[in-house]
Design a protein around this motif. Structure first.
Motif, PDB file in Angstrom:
ATOM      1  N   GLY A 128      -8.572 -59.192 -24.646  1.00  0.00           N
ATOM      2  CA  GLY A 128      -9.163 -58.910 -25.943  1.00  0.00           C
ATOM      3  C   GLY A 128      -9.488 -57.448 -26.177  1.00  0.00           C
ATOM      4  O   GLY A 128     -10.280 -57.125 -27.070  1.00  0.00           O
ATOM      5  N   ALA A 129      -8.890 -56.559 -25.401  1.00  0.00           N
ATOM      6  CA  ALA A 129      -9.177 -55.131 -25.531  1.00  0.00           C
ATOM      7  C   ALA A 129      -8.411 -54.475 -26.679  1.00  0.00           C
ATOM      8  O   ALA A 129      -8.695 -53.337 -27.028  1.00  0.00           O
ATOM      9  N   VAL A 130      -7.449 -55.206 -27.259  1.00  0.00           N
ATOM     10  CA  VAL A 130      -6.630 -54.638 -28.325  1.00  0.00           C
ATOM     11  C   VAL A 130      -6.515 -55.643 -29.463  1.00  0.00           C
ATOM     12  O   VAL A 130      -6.297 -56.834 -29.245  1.00  0.00           O
ATOM     13  N   SER A 131      -6.661 -55.140 -30.687  1.00  0.00           N
ATOM     14  CA  SER A 131      -6.390 -55.962 -31.868  1.00  0.00           C
ATOM     15  C   SER A 131      -5.440 -55.165 -32.760  1.00  0.00           C
ATOM     16  O   SER A 131      -5.109 -54.024 -32.462  1.00  0.00           O
ATOM     17  N   GLY A 132      -5.009 -55.771 -33.822  1.00  0.00           N
ATOM     18  CA  GLY A 132      -4.063 -55.108 -34.715  1.00  0.00           C
ATOM     19  C   GLY A 132      -2.632 -55.368 -34.284  1.00  0.00           C
ATOM     20  O   GLY A 132      -2.367 -56.150 -33.371  1.00  0.00           O
ATOM     21  N   THR A 133      -1.719 -54.698 -34.932  1.00  0.00           N
ATOM     22  CA  THR A 133      -0.299 -54.894 -34.655  1.00  0.00           C
ATOM     23  C   THR A 133       0.156 -53.974 -33.532  1.00  0.00           C
ATOM     24  O   THR A 133      -0.547 -53.034 -33.157  1.00  0.00           O
ATOM     25  N   ASP A 134       1.374 -54.234 -33.003  1.00  0.00           N
ATOM     26  CA  ASP A 134       1.935 -53.370 -31.964  1.00  0.00           C
ATOM     27  C   ASP A 134       2.094 -51.936 -32.462  1.00  0.00           C
ATOM     28  O   ASP A 134       1.917 -50.987 -31.703  1.00  0.00           O
ATOM     29  N   SER A 135       2.422 -51.775 -33.729  1.00  0.00           N
ATOM     30  CA  SER A 135       2.648 -50.429 -34.257  1.00  0.00           C
ATOM     31  C   SER A 135       1.365 -49.745 -34.748  1.00  0.00           C
ATOM     32  O   SER A 135       1.335 -48.531 -34.903  1.00  0.00           O
ATOM     33  N   ASP A 136       0.301 -50.515 -34.984  1.00  0.00           N
ATOM     34  CA  ASP A 136      -0.964 -49.942 -35.437  1.00  0.00           C
ATOM     35  C   ASP A 136      -2.134 -50.649 -34.736  1.00  0.00           C
ATOM     36  O   ASP A 136      -2.936 -51.338 -35.370  1.00  0.00           O
ATOM     37  N   PRO A 137      -2.229 -50.455 -33.411  1.00  0.00           N
ATOM     38  CA  PRO A 137      -3.257 -51.168 -32.652  1.00  0.00           C
ATOM     39  C   PRO A 137      -4.630 -50.507 -32.740  1.00  0.00           C
ATOM     40  O   PRO A 137      -4.749 -49.311 -33.034  1.00  0.00           O
ATOM     41  N   VAL A 138      -5.643 -51.302 -32.455  1.00  0.00           N
ATOM     42  CA  VAL A 138      -7.009 -50.806 -32.338  1.00  0.00           C
ATOM     43  C   VAL A 138      -7.468 -51.159 -30.928  1.00  0.00           C
ATOM     44  O   VAL A 138      -7.446 -52.323 -30.535  1.00  0.00           O
ATOM     45  N   ILE A 139      -7.846 -50.141 -30.161  1.00  0.00           N
ATOM     46  CA  ILE A 139      -8.333 -50.362 -28.798  1.00  0.00           C
ATOM     47  C   ILE A 139      -9.849 -50.478 -28.834  1.00  0.00           C
ATOM     48  O   ILE A 139     -10.533 -49.597 -29.345  1.00  0.00           O
ATOM     49  N   HIS A 140     -10.368 -51.556 -28.310  1.00  0.00           N
ATOM     50  CA  HIS A 140     -11.815 -51.793 -28.236  1.00  0.00           C
ATOM     51  C   HIS A 140     -12.296 -51.231 -26.895  1.00  0.00           C
ATOM     52  O   HIS A 140     -12.191 -51.884 -25.859  1.00  0.00           O
ATOM     53  N   ARG A 141     -12.804 -50.013 -26.946  1.00  0.00           N
ATOM     54  CA  ARG A 141     -13.164 -49.277 -25.737  1.00  0.00           C
ATOM     55  C   ARG A 141     -14.204 -50.008 -24.892  1.00  0.00           C
ATOM     56  O   ARG A 141     -14.151 -49.951 -23.666  1.00  0.00           O
ATOM     57  N   ASP A 142     -15.152 -50.690 -25.523  1.00  0.00           N
ATOM     58  CA  ASP A 142     -16.194 -51.378 -24.772  1.00  0.00           C
ATOM     59  C   ASP A 142     -15.603 -52.462 -23.876  1.00  0.00           C
ATOM     60  O   ASP A 142     -16.104 -52.710 -22.783  1.00  0.00           O
ATOM     61  N   ILE A 143     -14.526 -53.081 -24.295  1.00  0.00           N
ATOM     62  CA  ILE A 143     -13.847 -54.094 -23.473  1.00  0.00           C
ATOM     63  C   ILE A 143     -12.889 -53.414 -22.497  1.00  0.00           C
ATOM     64  O   ILE A 143     -12.880 -53.723 -21.310  1.00  0.00           O
ATOM     65  N   ALA A 144     -12.092 -52.468 -22.991  1.00  0.00           N
ATOM     66  CA  ALA A 144     -11.069 -51.809 -22.176  1.00  0.00           C
ATOM     67  C   ALA A 144     -11.666 -51.127 -20.951  1.00  0.00           C
ATOM     68  O   ALA A 144     -11.071 -51.173 -19.865  1.00  0.00           O
ATOM     69  N   LYS A 145     -12.841 -50.511 -21.098  1.00  0.00           N
ATOM     70  CA  LYS A 145     -13.412 -49.762 -19.976  1.00  0.00           C
ATOM     71  C   LYS A 145     -13.749 -50.651 -18.776  1.00  0.00           C
ATOM     72  O   LYS A 145     -13.882 -50.156 -17.662  1.00  0.00           O
TER      73      LYS A 145
END
Length: 175
Positions: A128-145
């Motif tokens: 769940g660290a990324v939402s949006g499309t493959d070409s315009d993604p949004v990285i959710h830093r709080d999860i990704a870290k």
């Protein structure tokens, strides 16, 4: 990797490639698949993505998939969605990540600066660290870290300093 797995983890991994496979097949029953026979295999992505090899890998259920030089399996950046880029490694890794219970991706190569490329790796973790499309993604830093471990030069130098050791990095000379 063969030596490191043996030395550090006592794992006897086999290397599989076009040339190694012929030797391995002599040890198998006719029609057997080395990917289901051997518990630990090391393969290059270029070998694994081959049309005759990829389906044999994908049909397996993997406990752990470890990818070194993971930046090579990221989705290449596309300046426009209609631009064609070579994505065989990314396609293989995306499918393999869905089959693996655990996925470890390693790289010492700095991120290329394109959000879509970095997000393609995070998306494979399926946390769940990324939402949006493959070409315009949004990285959710709080999860990704929670899933990214980045060791910078300054981190290593600080750790070495605390242990009373010198920096392992050469001094930079701009001249």
């Amino acid at each position: 990797w063969k030596e490191a797995l043996s030395y550090f983890f006592h794992v006897d991994a086999r290397i599989i490639s076009s040339s190694h496979r012929r030797e391995m097949e002599r040890e198998l029953l006719p029609g057997s698949n080395p990917w289901e026979r051997y518990p630990y295999l090391i393969a290059s992505m270029d070998y694994a993505k081959m049309a005759e090899v990829k389906p044999q890998i994908i049909e397996q259920n993997w406990d752990v998939v470890l990818v070194d030089e993971a930046h090579n399996v990221a989705k290449p950046h596309q300046s426009e969605f209609k631009n064609k880029v070579e994505m065989d490694r990314w396609d293989l890794m995306r499918e393999l990540s869905r089959k693996a219970q655990h996925l470890v991706m390693l790289t010492a190569t700095p991120h290329n600066g394109y959000t879509d490329t970095f997000a393609s790796l995070l998306r494979m973790l399926d946390v769940g660290a990324v939402s949006g499309t493959d070409s315009d993604p949004v990285i959710h830093r709080d999860i990704a870290k929670k899933y990214v471990c980045q060791r910078r030069r300054s981190d290593v130098e600080a750790e070495m300093s605390r242990a009373g050791e010198k920096s392992p990095f050469p001094k930079r000379d701009t001249k």
